[in-house]
Enzyme design. Structure first.
Site, PDB file in Angstrom:
ATOM      1  N   GLU A  90       0.829  -1.221   0.000  1.00 15.20           N
ATOM      2  CA  GLU A  90       0.000   0.000   0.000  1.00 15.20           C
ATOM      3  C   GLU A  90       0.855   1.259   0.000  1.00 15.20           C
ATOM      4  O   GLU A  90       0.494   2.271   0.613  1.00 15.20           O
ATOM      5  CB  GLU A  90      -0.929   0.009   1.215  1.00 15.20           C
ATOM      6  CG  GLU A  90      -2.338  -0.352   0.877  1.00 15.20           C
ATOM      7  CD  GLU A  90      -2.687   0.032  -0.531  1.00 15.20           C
ATOM      8  OE1 GLU A  90      -2.609   1.225  -0.855  1.00 15.20           O
ATOM      9  OE2 GLU A  90      -3.003  -0.844  -1.339  1.00 15.20           O
TER      10      GLU A  90
HETATM   11  C1  LIG Z   1       2.374  -9.849   0.241  1.00 13.12           C
HETATM   12  C2  LIG Z   1       2.154  -8.702  -0.687  1.00 13.12           C
HETATM   13  C3  LIG Z   1       0.865  -8.332  -1.010  1.00 13.12           C
HETATM   14  C4  LIG Z   1       0.650  -7.299  -1.915  1.00 13.12           C
HETATM   15  N1  LIG Z   1      -0.641  -6.985  -2.294  1.00 13.12           N
HETATM   16  C5  LIG Z   1      -0.826  -6.162  -3.361  1.00 13.12           C
HETATM   17  C6  LIG Z   1      -2.113  -6.009  -3.959  1.00 13.12           C
HETATM   18  O1  LIG Z   1      -3.103  -6.556  -3.491  1.00 13.12           O
HETATM   19  N2  LIG Z   1      -2.213  -5.238  -5.071  1.00 13.12           N
HETATM   20  C7  LIG Z   1      -1.148  -4.598  -5.609  1.00 13.12           C
HETATM   21  O2  LIG Z   1      -1.310  -3.937  -6.624  1.00 13.12           O
HETATM   22  N3  LIG Z   1       0.079  -4.689  -5.046  1.00 13.12           N
HETATM   23  C8  LIG Z   1       0.268  -5.459  -3.953  1.00 13.12           C
HETATM   24  N4  LIG Z   1       1.512  -5.599  -3.403  1.00 13.12           N
HETATM   25  C9  LIG Z   1       2.615  -4.816  -3.945  1.00 13.12           C
HETATM   26  C10 LIG Z   1       3.096  -3.731  -3.013  1.00 13.12           C
HETATM   27  O3  LIG Z   1       2.147  -2.717  -2.896  1.00 13.12           O
HETATM   28  C11 LIG Z   1       4.474  -3.248  -3.532  1.00 13.12           C
HETATM   29  O4  LIG Z   1       5.379  -4.296  -3.280  1.00 13.12           O
HETATM   30  C12 LIG Z   1       4.919  -1.957  -2.885  1.00 13.12           C
HETATM   31  O5  LIG Z   1       4.087  -0.898  -3.265  1.00 13.12           O
HETATM   32  C13 LIG Z   1       6.361  -1.609  -3.250  1.00 13.12           C
HETATM   33  O6  LIG Z   1       6.630  -1.777  -4.613  1.00 13.12           O
HETATM   34  P1  LIG Z   1       7.878  -2.654  -5.056  1.00 13.12           P
HETATM   35  O7  LIG Z   1       7.825  -3.939  -4.319  1.00 13.12           O
HETATM   36  O8  LIG Z   1       7.931  -2.711  -6.524  1.00 13.12           O
HETATM   37  O9  LIG Z   1       9.123  -1.853  -4.505  1.00 13.12           O
HETATM   38  P2  LIG Z   1       9.881  -0.663  -5.276  1.00 13.12           P
HETATM   39  O10 LIG Z   1       8.878   0.301  -5.788  1.00 13.12           O
HETATM   40  O11 LIG Z   1      10.838  -1.235  -6.229  1.00 13.12           O
HETATM   41  O12 LIG Z   1      10.653   0.017  -4.076  1.00 13.12           O
HETATM   42  C14 LIG Z   1      11.882  -0.520  -3.546  1.00 13.12           C
HETATM   43  C15 LIG Z   1      12.384   0.393  -2.434  1.00 13.12           C
HETATM   44  O13 LIG Z   1      12.667   1.685  -2.961  1.00 13.12           O
HETATM   45  C16 LIG Z   1      11.972   2.677  -2.224  1.00 13.12           C
HETATM   46  N5  LIG Z   1      11.576   3.769  -3.105  1.00 13.12           N
HETATM   47  C17 LIG Z   1      10.970   3.698  -4.307  1.00 13.12           C
HETATM   48  N6  LIG Z   1      10.731   4.921  -4.786  1.00 13.12           N
HETATM   49  C18 LIG Z   1      11.169   5.791  -3.862  1.00 13.12           C
HETATM   50  C19 LIG Z   1      11.193   7.204  -3.756  1.00 13.12           C
HETATM   51  N7  LIG Z   1      10.691   7.984  -4.697  1.00 13.12           N
HETATM   52  N8  LIG Z   1      11.725   7.749  -2.639  1.00 13.12           N
HETATM   53  C20 LIG Z   1      12.228   6.980  -1.657  1.00 13.12           C
HETATM   54  N9  LIG Z   1      12.233   5.638  -1.706  1.00 13.12           N
HETATM   55  C21 LIG Z   1      11.704   5.056  -2.789  1.00 13.12           C
HETATM   56  C22 LIG Z   1      10.772   1.969  -1.619  1.00 13.12           C
HETATM   57  O14 LIG Z   1      10.286   2.638  -0.482  1.00 13.12           O
HETATM   58  C23 LIG Z   1      11.360   0.593  -1.315  1.00 13.12           C
HETATM   59  O15 LIG Z   1      12.009   0.636  -0.086  1.00 13.12           O
HETATM   60  C24 LIG Z   1       1.745  -6.597  -2.457  1.00 13.12           C
HETATM   61  C25 LIG Z   1       3.044  -6.948  -2.094  1.00 13.12           C
HETATM   62  C26 LIG Z   1       3.262  -8.003  -1.241  1.00 13.12           C
HETATM   63  C27 LIG Z   1       4.672  -8.392  -0.929  1.00 13.12           C
END
Ligand SMILES: Cc1cc2nc3c(=O)[nH]c(=O)nc-3n(C[C@H](O)[C@H](O)[C@H](O)COP(=O)(O)OP(=O)(O)OC[C@H]3O[C@@H](n4cnc5c(N)ncnc54)[C@H](O)[C@@H]3O)c2cc1C
Length: 598
Positions: free
Chosen positions: A443
């Site tokens: 989220e």
């Molecule tokens: C168990 C689980 C359930 C989930 N359920 C859903 C769901 O129902 N629907 C859905 O759509 N998604 C879902 N997700 C996805 C989840 O919302 C994302 O994993 C999350 O938003 C982060 O995206 P990412 O994993 O691609 O990380 P990334 O976006 O690659 O981020 C990696 C790191 O970089 C940091 N970062 C990125 N951009 C910035 C910035 N501008 N400034 C500072 N730091 C930054 C982040 O904070 C993080 O620490 C789920 C994930 C999991 C693991």
């Protein structure tokens, strides 16, 4: 085996004695009959459902997890999950706060908020199946056409269908502008959707006859980036004009993630292979509609950690009273035993009180936000609606990030109370820690929540809404400023309120010159703001407790509340001084580190 007792007394205290929610509801015609008695009676039954139906499935669901049949693409949830869901539907629980126009019971959202806190304590993984449906319901009821509302909302209200949110793709999580899933318009007004989503919670399961996926995708001629994203309903089974289920849509689960926690919830890779979709809202304005669901989900995620903090606390407390190790530093306490119960040790108490203070402070904040949401939607006065909406918007990232970070601190502290036994599965404590961990990530990670708070919600409107919260603090300070008994609760928030103004202006000024300054300070800033908000609610809770004690009320609940408030202000709140200092240390020590990070 862990146990769970619904914290009904504390919920009643916050709702009726601190916030007086019935007074707010009397001003809202549709809630005129939602008095304290009705709310309490519903929550008592709701607590039984959580503790008797879903809680017993928490450990077995974690152990068993979900399984995917690769041939049929069907997912089987852990033993008992489906039956528990059927009981949830039979009991009318999905409909609690839904609109009577779609078969809902029309109770205030605060009732659902408290119910879901208990469900999250009982079994976060199970709770996510129905939980996401509420967010999808909110998005459709705000941005759907009449026909879409009539087609989907009654079945989501009854619980016959669940909802999901499909945003994330392998290369696109935080940055949704990178999205590739595409939507091609069809002659009949629908769209053909093609793409691959990952990490979709409750993305496939065996509990309901249909699943309503809300999918973000890009129209073929859409502008690049986030401004080219639209929202679509993509049902698992197409819904015919007469409401019956038709053909299987071309959307299926291609795989399940193996993960650290919430094993009972199916985290699905969703393959969308030319599936039929129906646009919600305007073309390229999908984020507007999705934000309704995302905001609901952000409050919901904070509530997940609140639930886990409470259940972890309850179990750690019981263990600390029972487990005997070493003698108290200040002399033997249990003379009849070979050692004293570990609750005599100051640091064990600190761990327990940390969890208790974060649970009770978080509950007050969560209930306050649920009332704001109701006022923002249904209050007859437009100004109240607008003010409530603004305040909620400020507090949402705090609920999401502060409550989940606190959940991390609290569940770990409670596991620590168990010593080595906390690390062993049979006590259930390590599951609370594992299940909570995702709440800080999904989220929008807590870093993203912090940037939203400081960058958009505070600096973005020159601190106007923050000043409104400051006004609430100021009113309480004025009310109680001369009451000596309140000084220990009022002085810290009065001082932090003043410091916050200077702190915010300073960060705004530095951020104007170098935006990395905002990025470097945001996480610390959110935690300071979180303490200002918790501090305010703790002061209000202490105010009520002191008033009751002064009136001769001997219920130990009020003394307990005061003791916890004292602990909170003495041991947790003061971290604000360090956080302001680290925030002020700036971005240079982070950004001039290419050699360190080479
Ligand atoms: C168990 C689980 C359930 C989930 N359920 C859903 C769901 O129902 N629907 C859905 O759509 N998604 C879902 N997700 C996805 C989840 O919302 C994302 O994993 C999350 O938003 C982060 O995206 P990412 O994993 O691609 O990380 P990334 O976006 O690659 O981020 C990696 C790191 O970089 C940091 N970062 C990125 N951009 C910035 C910035 N501008 N400034 C500072 N730091 C930054 C982040 O904070 C993080 O620490 C789920 C994930 C999991 C693991």
């Amino acid at each position: 085996m862990p146990t769970y007792t619904p914290p009904l007394r504390d919920m009643q205290f916050v709702m009726h004695e601190v916030l007086n929610v019935s007074a707010d509801f009397q001003a809202i015609p549709k809630y005129a009959e939602a008095d304290a008695e009705t709310i309490d009676a519903v929550l008592e039954e709701a607590g039984k459902f959580a503790s008797e139906v879903t809680f017993p499935l928490n450990m077995s669901g974690d152990e068993e997890g979900c399984t995917l049949n690769k041939e049929t693409h069907e997912v089987t949830t852990p033993r008992g999950f489906k039956e528990a869901y059927h009981k949830y539907v039979e009991g009318g629980w999905p409909a609690l706060s839904c609109d009577p126009a779609y078969g809902g019971q029309g109770l205030p959202l605060v009732v659902n908020q408290c119910f879901y806190e208990m469900l999250n304590s009982a079994n976060q993984a199970w709770t996510m199946y129905p939980g996401l449906t509420h967010g999808a319901y909110a998005a459709l009821s705000t941005h759907g056409t009449d026909e879409q509302k009539q087609t989907y909302l009654p079945k989501m209200t009854s619980g016959e269908w669940t909802g999901t949110m499909c945003l994330t793709e392998a290369h696109c999580g935080t940055d949704l502008g990178l999205m590739r899933t595409k939507a091609e318009p069809q002659a009949d007004g629908s769209y053909l959707i093609t793409g691959n989503k990952i990490f979709i919670s409750a993305g496939e399961h065996d509990m309901t006859s249909n699943i309503i996926h809300l999918v973000l995708a890009r129209l073929v001629d859409a502008p690049p980036g986030i401004k080219g994203v639209s929202l679509f309903i993509v049902p698992k089974f197409i819904v015919e004009k007469d409401g019956t289920l038709g053909a299987r849509n071309a959307i299926h689960c291609g795989g399940l993630e193996h993960k650290m926690g919430i094993h009972g919830n199916a985290t699905a890779q969703i393959v969308i292979d030319g599936a039929r979709g129906y646009m919600v809202g305007q073309p390229n304005k999908g984020m507007q509609a999705m934000f309704v669901m995302m905001n609901a989900a952000r409050l919901g995620v904070g509530n997940q950690s609140l639930g886990l903090t409470e259940v972890a606390y309850q179990n750690a407390l019981a263990y600390a009273k029972d487990r005997i190790q070493m003698r108290s530093l200040s002399g033997v306490k249990a003379k009849d035993k070979p050692a004293d119960p570990i609750i005599v040790h100051p640091d064990v108490r600190k761990m327990l009180l940390t969890a208790k203070a974060y649970a009770e402070g978080g509950r007050a904040l969560a209930i306050y936000c649920a009332v704001l949401l109701d006022k923002a939607h249904y209050h007859p006065d437009e100004k109240v609606r607008k003010d409530s909406d603004e305040m909620l918007s400020l507090l949402t990232p705090i609920v999401k990030a502060f409550s989940t970070d606190n959940g991390h601190i609290a569940t770990n502290a409670c596991m620590q109370v168990f010593g080595g036994h906390g690390f062993i599965k049979e006590w259930g404590m390590e599951q609370f820690v594992r299940d909570n961990r995702i709440n800080m990530i999904y989220e929008g990670t807590n870093t993203i929540q912090s940037l939203d708070l400081l960058g958009r919600k505070v600096l973005g409107n020159n601190g106007a809404t923050l000043k409104k919260f400051g006004k609430l603090v100021g009113q309480l300070v004025e009310e109680e400023g001369v009451n000596e008994k309140m000084a220990e609760f009022i002085n810290p928030i009065a001082m932090l309120g003043d410091q916050m103004t200077k702190f915010t202006t300073e960060l705004g000024f530095k951020g104007f010159q170098n935006p990395d300054e905002v990025g470097a300070a945001a996480v610390d800033y959110l935690r300071v703001a979180g303490h200002l908000v918790h501090g305010y609610f703790w002061a209000r809770m202490a105010q009520v407790a002191l008033r009751e004690i002064a009136a001769g009320n001997t219920d130990p609940f009020y003394q307990a509340k005061l003791q916890t408030a004292r602990f909170y202000f003495a041991k947790l709140f003061p971290e604000t001084a360090t956080l302001m200092r680290t925030a002020r240390s700036g971005s240079k020590v982070l950004m001039d580190t290419d050699l360190a990070l080479a």
